[in-house]
Scaffold this active site. Structure first.
Site, PDB file in Angstrom:
ATOM      1  N   TYR A  26       0.820  -1.215   0.000  1.00 59.55           N
ATOM      2  CA  TYR A  26       0.000   0.000   0.000  1.00 59.55           C
ATOM      3  C   TYR A  26       0.858   1.271   0.000  1.00 59.55           C
ATOM      4  O   TYR A  26       0.550   2.221   0.709  1.00 59.55           O
ATOM      5  CB  TYR A  26      -0.948   0.004   1.214  1.00 59.55           C
ATOM      6  CG  TYR A  26      -2.173  -0.843   0.979  1.00 59.55           C
ATOM      7  CD1 TYR A  26      -3.208  -0.372   0.178  1.00 59.55           C
ATOM      8  CD2 TYR A  26      -2.281  -2.114   1.524  1.00 59.55           C
ATOM      9  CE1 TYR A  26      -4.325  -1.156  -0.068  1.00 59.55           C
ATOM     10  CE2 TYR A  26      -3.398  -2.901   1.276  1.00 59.55           C
ATOM     11  CZ  TYR A  26      -4.417  -2.414   0.481  1.00 59.55           C
ATOM     12  OH  TYR A  26      -5.523  -3.188   0.231  1.00 59.55           O
ATOM     13  N   TYR A  58     -14.308  -4.554   3.702  1.00 58.99           N
ATOM     14  CA  TYR A  58     -12.934  -4.972   3.407  1.00 58.99           C
ATOM     15  C   TYR A  58     -12.718  -6.346   4.017  1.00 58.99           C
ATOM     16  O   TYR A  58     -12.858  -6.538   5.227  1.00 58.99           O
ATOM     17  CB  TYR A  58     -11.885  -3.990   3.960  1.00 58.99           C
ATOM     18  CG  TYR A  58     -10.487  -4.475   3.662  1.00 58.99           C
ATOM     19  CD1 TYR A  58      -9.964  -4.341   2.371  1.00 58.99           C
ATOM     20  CD2 TYR A  58      -9.722  -5.127   4.621  1.00 58.99           C
ATOM     21  CE1 TYR A  58      -8.702  -4.834   2.066  1.00 58.99           C
ATOM     22  CE2 TYR A  58      -8.463  -5.625   4.324  1.00 58.99           C
ATOM     23  CZ  TYR A  58      -7.960  -5.469   3.054  1.00 58.99           C
ATOM     24  OH  TYR A  58      -6.711  -5.972   2.746  1.00 58.99           O
ATOM     25  N   ASP A  74     -16.677 -12.064   9.794  1.00 57.44           N
ATOM     26  CA  ASP A  74     -15.244 -11.817   9.618  1.00 57.44           C
ATOM     27  C   ASP A  74     -14.725 -11.043  10.831  1.00 57.44           C
ATOM     28  O   ASP A  74     -14.835  -9.827  10.903  1.00 57.44           O
ATOM     29  CB  ASP A  74     -15.010 -11.044   8.313  1.00 57.44           C
ATOM     30  CG  ASP A  74     -13.531 -10.716   8.092  1.00 57.44           C
ATOM     31  OD1 ASP A  74     -12.705 -10.981   8.989  1.00 57.44           O
ATOM     32  OD2 ASP A  74     -13.214 -10.176   7.015  1.00 57.44           O
ATOM     33  N   LYS A  99      -4.959 -11.489  12.504  1.00 58.18           N
ATOM     34  CA  LYS A  99      -4.493 -10.306  13.236  1.00 58.18           C
ATOM     35  C   LYS A  99      -4.180 -10.594  14.713  1.00 58.18           C
ATOM     36  O   LYS A  99      -3.129 -11.132  15.005  1.00 58.18           O
ATOM     37  CB  LYS A  99      -5.495  -9.163  13.074  1.00 58.18           C
ATOM     38  CG  LYS A  99      -5.537  -8.676  11.618  1.00 58.18           C
ATOM     39  CD  LYS A  99      -6.165  -7.315  11.436  1.00 58.18           C
ATOM     40  CE  LYS A  99      -5.873  -6.762  10.063  1.00 58.18           C
ATOM     41  NZ  LYS A  99      -7.005  -6.572   9.209  1.00 58.18           N
TER      42      LYS A  99
END
Ligand SMILES: *Cc1c(COP(=O)(O)O)cnc(C)c1O
Length: 421
Positions: free
Chosen positions: A15, A142, A234, A263
């Site tokens: 990114y 996302y 999610d 994560k």
């Protein structure tokens, strides 16, 4: 040569527009919420290193458990073989989840956890001999950067180049009191084609920490259940305490069919993904027919070292101290919100658990808007704070071990920036 100079010769960052981006900051070590630069400077990690870190950097307990595991078994093929860390992690994770979650499938990261979830749903219907290939998701969602995960994410500048190759998805608005009946109608009208509905519970992180109410999510999940549409929760970002509860789905009473984790799963130490599902979904793949197998796997599936990191992180996560820290961050975020909410530069400020997000007022000034993100990022970096605004949305989501002193330093720097930038 510095790390930064050597980096620029050989590395392509995520990114990052490599032509215009400021050179990366070399980091040599971390401790608690602080990262130490090769230039001797200190940085408070106010974004938990892209939302992954929950117990602080270079945590000694996790380090010890990982080191022990590395000396016992670093990796073994996970088809036809198993090992203690994978089994224990599955047992302990399922104990924390809604009781309908019965089976654990391992992969490598959040995107792969989502890929697995989608494939479970699509192949479930395939195995049942039903043509259900449509997936429903929220606008601005996302779910990751691999192709399937990208397809179920909102269309944006990030997906433009791949648009034609992304499969068709039914995008719906976030549910509110006003539109929930319409959304339910929309679900019912396409239910025979719908394989599943995937959602980020309560907070859409990448969209700019957009938050919505649990009540309407609950109603939507209940409706999907009633219409035989699988729901994929999610929790890659929201899992492990981020929203104030262990998992965001604890804010609702309905239980999702599938859940995704990554994560915070390893405390932000190592890459690991998990997809869990109900017995009902699992059973649809049981057959004498080999073609009904879930054909998915990665070389490092259930890596023992990553599982050991996740187990160590879980030991820390269930300790009372972590709960206290989460509650402490929640209440200090709330006081900070109250203090700044009427500031003329604050368009809105919103909070869910340990996440607080401030939308910066830009008026109609588009050039101010376009430079604001980079200005804020560099400004806070100069102050020794890592904050990565999403457009004009500035957010804080720290490791839970962050001290009150560090939090107050971040809040003061933001208050000062509101007055001066
Ligand atoms: C970050 C994220 C992902 C993707 O995880 P990666 O490990 O970066 O591939 C998926 N879903 C949500 C909600 C996320 O925030």
């Amino acid at each position: 040569m510095t790390l930064t100079e050597r980096d620029l010769k050989v590395i392509w960052h995520p990114y990052t527009q490599m032509q215009t981006a400021a050179p990366p900051v070399g980091i040599v070590r971390g401790e608690g919420a602080v990262l130490y630069g090769e230039d001797g400077r200190e940085y408070i990690d106010a974004v938990s290193s892209w939302w992954v870190n929950i117990h602080g950097h270079a945590h000694q307990y996790i380090a010890k458990k990982v080191a022990e595991q590395l000396q016992k078994l670093e990796h073994v093929i996970f088809a036809g073989f198993t090992h203690e860390p994978a089994v224990e992690l599955a047992e302990r994770l399922l104990e924390l989840l809604p009781q309908n979650q019965q089976k654990v499938f391992y992969s490598d990261n959040g995107s792969t956890a989502v890929e697995v979830a989608i494939k479970m749903c699509l192949q479930y219907w395939h195995n049942k001999g039903e043509q259900r290939t449509k997936i429903m998701a929220f606008k601005n969602a996302y779910h990751g950067d691999t192709f399937g995960a990208m397809a179920v994410s909102g269309r944006s500048a990030f997906t433009n180049a791949f648009e034609k190759l992304l499969f068709d998805v039914e995008f719906i608005d976030l549910p509110t009191a006003d539109n929930i009946e319409n959304i339910k109608y929309q679900v019912s009208s396409i239910k025979t084609e719908l394989a599943c509905f995937i959602f980020e519970p309560l907070v859409q992180g990448s969209a700019g920490m957009l938050m919505y109410e649990a009540e309407y999510l609950n109603e939507l999940v209940a409706h999907c259940k009633a219409e035989d549409v699988f729901t994929i929760d999610d929790e890659v970002f929201t899992g492990f305490g981020r929203t104030g509860k262990a998992f965001a789905c604890e804010h609702i009473t309905e239980q999702p069919d599938i859940m995704c984790f990554s994560k915070g799963l390893t405390g932000g130490t190592m890459a690991l993904g998990i997809t869990t599902c109900t017995q009902h979904i699992y059973d649809a793949f049981l057959s004498a027919d080999r073609l009904k197998t879930l054909f998915h796997g990665h070389s490092f599936t259930a890596n023992p070292v990553a599982c050991a990191a996740a187990l160590a992180s879980m030991d820390l996560f269930v300790a009372p101290e972590t709960k206290e820290n989460i509650a402490r961050i929640e209440s200090s975020h709330a006081s900070f919100s109250n203090e700044v909410k009427h500031h003329p530069k604050v368009r809105t400020i919103r909070q869910t658990g340990t996440i607080v997000a401030l939308e910066w007022e830009t008026g109609n000034n588009t050039s101010y808007f376009s430079s604001l993100r980079d200005t804020l990022y560099q400004h806070f970096l100069q102050q020794g704070i890592i904050l990565r605004p999403l457009g004009n949305v500035l957010y804080i989501l720290p490791p839970y071990c962050i001290t009150n002193e560090q939090l107050n330093y971040i809040y003061s720097a933001i208050k000062q920036a509101l007055d001066t930038i």
